[in-house]
Design a protein around this motif. Structure first.
Motif, PDB file in Angstrom:
ATOM      1  N   LEU A  35      24.416  34.237  53.901  1.00  0.00           N
ATOM      2  CA  LEU A  35      24.772  34.040  52.499  1.00  0.00           C
ATOM      3  C   LEU A  35      25.759  35.106  52.034  1.00  0.00           C
ATOM      4  O   LEU A  35      26.699  34.820  51.306  1.00  0.00           O
ATOM      5  N   ARG A  36      25.519  36.352  52.469  1.00  0.00           N
ATOM      6  CA  ARG A  36      26.419  37.432  52.086  1.00  0.00           C
ATOM      7  C   ARG A  36      27.810  37.181  52.660  1.00  0.00           C
ATOM      8  O   ARG A  36      28.819  37.354  51.983  1.00  0.00           O
ATOM      9  N   TYR A  37      27.864  36.743  53.922  1.00  0.00           N
ATOM     10  CA  TYR A  37      29.151  36.443  54.551  1.00  0.00           C
ATOM     11  C   TYR A  37      29.844  35.300  53.822  1.00  0.00           C
ATOM     12  O   TYR A  37      31.036  35.374  53.540  1.00  0.00           O
ATOM     13  N   THR A  38      29.095  34.262  53.485  1.00  0.00           N
ATOM     14  CA  THR A  38      29.670  33.118  52.782  1.00  0.00           C
ATOM     15  C   THR A  38      30.175  33.535  51.401  1.00  0.00           C
ATOM     16  O   THR A  38      31.270  33.144  50.989  1.00  0.00           O
ATOM     17  N   ALA A  39      29.401  34.336  50.690  1.00  0.00           N
ATOM     18  CA  ALA A  39      29.811  34.782  49.362  1.00  0.00           C
ATOM     19  C   ALA A  39      31.078  35.635  49.451  1.00  0.00           C
ATOM     20  O   ALA A  39      31.987  35.490  48.634  1.00  0.00           O
ATOM     21  N   ASN A  40      31.153  36.517  50.451  1.00  0.00           N
ATOM     22  CA  ASN A  40      32.341  37.357  50.602  1.00  0.00           C
ATOM     23  C   ASN A  40      33.566  36.535  50.952  1.00  0.00           C
ATOM     24  O   ASN A  40      34.651  36.785  50.428  1.00  0.00           O
ATOM     25  N   THR A  41      33.405  35.554  51.820  1.00  0.00           N
ATOM     26  CA  THR A  41      34.561  34.730  52.184  1.00  0.00           C
ATOM     27  C   THR A  41      35.007  33.881  51.000  1.00  0.00           C
ATOM     28  O   THR A  41      36.208  33.685  50.804  1.00  0.00           O
ATOM     29  N   GLN A  42      34.062  33.388  50.215  1.00  0.00           N
ATOM     30  CA  GLN A  42      34.435  32.624  49.025  1.00  0.00           C
ATOM     31  C   GLN A  42      35.167  33.504  48.018  1.00  0.00           C
ATOM     32  O   GLN A  42      36.145  33.073  47.399  1.00  0.00           O
ATOM     33  N   LEU A  43      34.691  34.728  47.866  1.00  0.00           N
ATOM     34  CA  LEU A  43      35.338  35.656  46.941  1.00  0.00           C
ATOM     35  C   LEU A  43      36.746  36.002  47.424  1.00  0.00           C
ATOM     36  O   LEU A  43      37.688  36.042  46.627  1.00  0.00           O
ATOM     37  N   GLU A  44      36.899  36.238  48.722  1.00  0.00           N
ATOM     38  CA  GLU A  44      38.228  36.510  49.277  1.00  0.00           C
ATOM     39  C   GLU A  44      39.151  35.316  49.079  1.00  0.00           C
ATOM     40  O   GLU A  44      40.335  35.483  48.773  1.00  0.00           O
ATOM     41  N   HIS A  45      38.608  34.121  49.240  1.00  0.00           N
ATOM     42  CA  HIS A  45      39.410  32.915  49.035  1.00  0.00           C
ATOM     43  C   HIS A  45      39.877  32.813  47.580  1.00  0.00           C
ATOM     44  O   HIS A  45      41.023  32.472  47.312  1.00  0.00           O
ATOM     45  N   LEU A  46      38.984  33.122  46.642  1.00  0.00           N
ATOM     46  CA  LEU A  46      39.353  33.104  45.227  1.00  0.00           C
ATOM     47  C   LEU A  46      40.453  34.119  44.925  1.00  0.00           C
ATOM     48  O   LEU A  46      41.401  33.824  44.205  1.00  0.00           O
ATOM     49  N   HIS A  47      40.308  35.322  45.479  1.00  0.00           N
ATOM     50  CA  HIS A  47      41.315  36.355  45.237  1.00  0.00           C
ATOM     51  C   HIS A  47      42.665  35.959  45.820  1.00  0.00           C
ATOM     52  O   HIS A  47      43.704  36.255  45.233  1.00  0.00           O
ATOM     53  N   ALA A  48      42.648  35.309  46.966  1.00  0.00           N
ATOM     54  CA  ALA A  48      43.908  34.888  47.580  1.00  0.00           C
ATOM     55  C   ALA A  48      44.544  33.747  46.794  1.00  0.00           C
ATOM     56  O   ALA A  48      45.763  33.684  46.648  1.00  0.00           O
ATOM     57  N   ARG A  49      43.723  32.854  46.287  1.00  0.00           N
ATOM     58  CA  ARG A  49      44.248  31.686  45.594  1.00  0.00           C
ATOM     59  C   ARG A  49      44.654  31.988  44.153  1.00  0.00           C
ATOM     60  O   ARG A  49      45.673  31.516  43.665  1.00  0.00           O
ATOM     61  N   TYR A  50      43.821  32.753  43.473  1.00  0.00           N
ATOM     62  CA  TYR A  50      44.089  33.088  42.071  1.00  0.00           C
ATOM     63  C   TYR A  50      44.249  34.597  41.954  1.00  0.00           C
ATOM     64  O   TYR A  50      43.266  35.337  42.012  1.00  0.00           O
ATOM     65  N   THR A  51      45.476  35.050  41.778  1.00  0.00           N
ATOM     66  CA  THR A  51      45.721  36.494  41.783  1.00  0.00           C
ATOM     67  C   THR A  51      45.119  37.199  40.586  1.00  0.00           C
ATOM     68  O   THR A  51      44.903  38.400  40.626  1.00  0.00           O
ATOM     69  N   GLY A  52      44.842  36.511  39.536  1.00  0.00           N
ATOM     70  CA  GLY A  52      44.312  37.139  38.332  1.00  0.00           C
ATOM     71  C   GLY A  52      42.815  37.313  38.302  1.00  0.00           C
ATOM     72  O   GLY A  52      42.267  37.734  37.291  1.00  0.00           O
ATOM     73  N   THR A  53      42.107  36.993  39.389  1.00  0.00           N
ATOM     74  CA  THR A  53      40.653  37.091  39.371  1.00  0.00           C
ATOM     75  C   THR A  53      40.154  38.516  39.458  1.00  0.00           C
ATOM     76  O   THR A  53      39.016  38.784  39.134  1.00  0.00           O
ATOM     77  N   GLY A  54      40.983  39.445  39.890  1.00  0.00           N
ATOM     78  CA  GLY A  54      40.606  40.849  39.900  1.00  0.00           C
ATOM     79  C   GLY A  54      39.806  41.258  41.118  1.00  0.00           C
ATOM     80  O   GLY A  54      39.400  40.446  41.935  1.00  0.00           O
ATOM     81  N   HIS A  55      39.604  42.561  41.222  1.00  0.00           N
ATOM     82  CA  HIS A  55      38.816  43.149  42.305  1.00  0.00           C
ATOM     83  C   HIS A  55      38.283  44.487  41.822  1.00  0.00           C
ATOM     84  O   HIS A  55      38.531  44.888  40.675  1.00  0.00           O
ATOM     85  N   ALA A  56      37.569  45.183  42.675  1.00  0.00           N
ATOM     86  CA  ALA A  56      36.894  46.411  42.254  1.00  0.00           C
ATOM     87  C   ALA A  56      37.870  47.528  41.896  1.00  0.00           C
ATOM     88  O   ALA A  56      37.571  48.376  41.052  1.00  0.00           O
TER      89      ALA A  56
ATOM     90  N   GLU B 154      46.672  46.606  35.128  1.00  0.00           N
ATOM     91  CA  GLU B 154      46.827  45.395  35.941  1.00  0.00           C
ATOM     92  C   GLU B 154      46.047  44.232  35.353  1.00  0.00           C
ATOM     93  O   GLU B 154      46.534  43.103  35.308  1.00  0.00           O
ATOM     94  N   TRP B 155      44.817  44.506  34.900  1.00  0.00           N
ATOM     95  CA  TRP B 155      43.993  43.447  34.322  1.00  0.00           C
ATOM     96  C   TRP B 155      44.660  42.890  33.067  1.00  0.00           C
ATOM     97  O   TRP B 155      44.739  41.676  32.876  1.00  0.00           O
ATOM     98  N   LEU B 156      45.155  43.781  32.215  1.00  0.00           N
ATOM     99  CA  LEU B 156      45.798  43.361  30.984  1.00  0.00           C
ATOM    100  C   LEU B 156      47.076  42.578  31.271  1.00  0.00           C
ATOM    101  O   LEU B 156      47.374  41.581  30.608  1.00  0.00           O
ATOM    102  N   THR B 157      47.819  42.989  32.283  1.00  0.00           N
ATOM    103  CA  THR B 157      49.032  42.287  32.676  1.00  0.00           C
ATOM    104  C   THR B 157      48.707  40.871  33.134  1.00  0.00           C
ATOM    105  O   THR B 157      49.390  39.911  32.766  1.00  0.00           O
ATOM    106  N   HIS B 158      47.655  40.725  33.931  1.00  0.00           N
ATOM    107  CA  HIS B 158      47.238  39.388  34.379  1.00  0.00           C
ATOM    108  C   HIS B 158      46.858  38.508  33.188  1.00  0.00           C
ATOM    109  O   HIS B 158      47.218  37.327  33.139  1.00  0.00           O
ATOM    110  N   GLN B 159      46.135  39.073  32.235  1.00  0.00           N
ATOM    111  CA  GLN B 159      45.718  38.300  31.066  1.00  0.00           C
ATOM    112  C   GLN B 159      46.925  37.828  30.252  1.00  0.00           C
ATOM    113  O   GLN B 159      46.998  36.668  29.844  1.00  0.00           O
ATOM    114  N   HIS B 160      47.872  38.716  30.040  1.00  0.00           N
ATOM    115  CA  HIS B 160      49.067  38.347  29.273  1.00  0.00           C
ATOM    116  C   HIS B 160      49.885  37.286  30.009  1.00  0.00           C
ATOM    117  O   HIS B 160      50.373  36.339  29.387  1.00  0.00           O
ATOM    118  N   ARG B 161      50.037  37.445  31.313  1.00  0.00           N
ATOM    119  CA  ARG B 161      50.807  36.452  32.074  1.00  0.00           C
ATOM    120  C   ARG B 161      50.124  35.098  32.065  1.00  0.00           C
ATOM    121  O   ARG B 161      50.787  34.061  31.985  1.00  0.00           O
TER     122      ARG B 161
END
Length: 98
Positions: free
Chosen positions: A17-38, A44-51
């Protein structure tokens, strides 16, 4: 199933489950650049929101028309200005401390 097998089985499911959750999260970050990370900074967050907001306005013709009427500008001019503001919506990036 022996007692030892029952104890180890949930651990493998948990790691799967942890592996699946991490791969799904990585997929989201790759697909949607505005999803953020740690390590995302406030700038950067504010720039993504404005864009995201600016691209939504440009992508929805009724919103663009509304802004054009409110500003007394042509629709094409509003689209151009919104697209130009996407380059640096929050101004230049802050200086990084090394």
């Amino acid at each position: 199933m022996s007692r030892k097998q029952r104890q180890t089985r949930p651990l493998t499911m948990s790691s799967e489950l942890r592996y699946t959750a991490n791969t799904q999260l990585e997929h989201l970050h790759a697909r949607y650049t505005g999803t953020g990370h740690a390590d995302l900074t406030k700038y950067e967050w504010l720039t993504h929101q404005h864009r995201d907001t600016l691209s939504s306005i440009v992508g929805h013709p009724p919103l663009t028309s509304y802004l054009a009427i409110a500003d007394g500008e042509a629709v094409g001019r509003v689209k151009f200005e919104m697209t130009e503001r996407m380059l640096q919506p929050c101004g230049p990036p802050p200086k990084k401390d090394d």
